[in-house]
Scaffold this active site. Structure first.
Site, PDB file in Angstrom:
ATOM      1  N   HIS A   6       0.810  -1.225   0.000  1.00  0.00           N
ATOM      2  CA  HIS A   6       0.000   0.000   0.000  1.00  0.00           C
ATOM      3  C   HIS A   6       0.843   1.274   0.000  1.00  0.00           C
ATOM      4  O   HIS A   6       1.877   1.356   0.656  1.00  0.00           O
ATOM      5  CB  HIS A   6      -1.059  -0.016   1.103  1.00  0.00           C
ATOM      6  CG  HIS A   6      -0.585   0.069   2.525  1.00  0.00           C
ATOM      7  ND1 HIS A   6      -0.418   1.260   3.177  1.00  0.00           N
ATOM      8  CD2 HIS A   6      -0.296  -0.894   3.430  1.00  0.00           C
ATOM      9  CE1 HIS A   6      -0.049   1.028   4.438  1.00  0.00           C
ATOM     10  NE2 HIS A   6       0.036  -0.276   4.611  1.00  0.00           N
ATOM     11  N   GLU A  41      -5.297   1.621   2.236  1.00  0.00           N
ATOM     12  CA  GLU A  41      -5.207   0.442   3.105  1.00  0.00           C
ATOM     13  C   GLU A  41      -5.529   0.806   4.544  1.00  0.00           C
ATOM     14  O   GLU A  41      -6.191   0.052   5.269  1.00  0.00           O
ATOM     15  CB  GLU A  41      -3.797  -0.179   3.020  1.00  0.00           C
ATOM     16  CG  GLU A  41      -3.659  -1.537   3.709  1.00  0.00           C
ATOM     17  CD  GLU A  41      -3.233  -1.459   5.160  1.00  0.00           C
ATOM     18  OE1 GLU A  41      -3.182  -2.513   5.815  1.00  0.00           O
ATOM     19  OE2 GLU A  41      -2.965  -0.352   5.684  1.00  0.00           O
TER      20      GLU A  41
HETATM   21 CO    CO Z   1      -0.434   0.901   8.848  1.00  0.00          CO
HETATM   22 ZN    ZN Z   2       0.604  -1.040   6.509  1.00  0.00          ZN
END
Ligand code: CO
Ligand code: ZN
Length: 333
Positions: free
Chosen positions: A63, A195
């Site tokens: 991410h 994320e």
């Molecule tokens: Co994190």
């Molecule tokens: Zn992470």
């Protein structure tokens, strides 16, 4: 090692709170463009790069977003109130600095607390040095986002920076893309968005990629600090093969496969059980009719603070392990 540290510095210090990942995506695109067969940005902002090969389809995810804050209110004196983007502990924010997309910087302060009262984000504000509301509004608007404002510090093998979560994994994927020679699978490298607010980018990109296998790379906590949590993961002892966290029970065949590759290639690794926290594989493995998924993590101290610490040897071993995984025959499920 100098080149790798320079790349890490470039990627981890970039501005990119959750929802504002486009600048990070641009930096990554420049790094990987010559090495991939196709590259695209999907409707949510995920950066998806494909290296074609005969074989099953594997989605790799790291991410791009980092935890941050979003401005909710500017008071008459020019102090900003804010909401969190991701999991933020108010105690680690107090006295630290943040930066907005336009370069405006600020300091986190707090109202006076009564004895015994605990600090909450609602009691906190950001001081951007404005004289009043009008002055502040010249620099920052409601809905603007900020991330931590700190340089990377090189302590030798150990590096300290904001956003090691999860840019260190973005670096691992960048290097894997560059070093991959004879992949046995078609690799879909997904640099995901959002994320930190619930694996949102991974959810939609996993649907469009429709992979046969999934592997996320993220940071994980460690049990190697004074009177810390009980956890058999330490800095510098190799990337981890995750067994479970709050978002996933990794597929037993993926765990076995990842361990097997590490052992065959003599790459040190640690088995990881993270009791609180999740990552992109949590969304990937629940896509469509289910995707057998695993996770490789990098041990990281002080996660979700402006001083996340990793060990560079875990990074180089992580790159090696990820490359060798993609150059191996995946297990029949
Ligand atoms: Co994190
Ligand atoms: Zn992470």
């Amino acid at each position: 090692m100098k080149d790798l540290k320079a790349l890490i510095e470039k990627i981890v210090t970039a501005y990119g709170p959750t929802g504002s990942e486009n600048h990070v995506a641009e930096l990554i695109t420049k790094e990987i463009e010559p090495y991939v067969d196709s590259i695209r940005i999907d409707p949510l902002g995920n950066l998806i790069a494909v290296k074609k090969a005969e074989g099953p389809k594997v989605m790799l995810a790291a991410h791009m977003d980092e935890i941050g804050i979003m401005v909710t209110h500017i008071d008459d004196k020019g102090f900003l109130r804010f909401a969190p983007l991701g999991g933020i502990n108010p105690n680690v924010l107090l006295g630290t600095r943040c930066v907005f997309a336009n370069g405006t910087r600020g300091v986190y302060g707090s109202e006076r607390l009564n004895p015994g009262e605990s600090l909450t984000l609602a009691k906190m504000y950001i001081d951007i040095g404005a004289k009043d509301k009008e002055d502040a509004a010249q620099k920052v608007k409601i809905g603007d986002s900020a991330g931590a404002d700190y340089p990377m510090v090189d302590l030798g093998d150990r590096l300290v920076s904001k956003a090691m979560d999860d840019r260190i994994a973005c670096v691992i994927l960048i290097e894997t893309i560059k070093q991959l020679k004879n992949p046995k699978v078609e690799s879909h490298f997904v640099f995901t968005v959002q994320e930190e607010v619930g694996l949102r980018g991974a959810r939609t990109s996993a649907y469009s990629v429709d992979p046969d296998y999934g592997i996320a790379i993220d940071v994980t906590r460690t049990g190697d600090t004074p009177k810390g949590i009980t956890m058999d993961v330490s800095l510098g002892e190799g990337p981890t093969v995750k067994v479970r966290d709050s978002s996933i029970l990794c597929h037993p065949k993926m765990i076995a496969f990842m361990k097997e590759v590490a052992e065959k290639e003599e790459i040190p690794y640690q088995l990881e059980i993270l009791e609180a926290g999740g990552t992109d594989s949590g969304a990937i493995h629940l896509t469509r009719s289910g995707v057998p998924s695993g996770v490789m993590s990098i041990a990281c101290r002080y996660i979700h603070t402006p001083s996340e610490m990793i060990d560079i040897n875990d990074v180089t071993n992580g790159i090696k392990l990820m490359t060798k995984i993609l150059e191996s025959e995946f297990p029949k499920i």
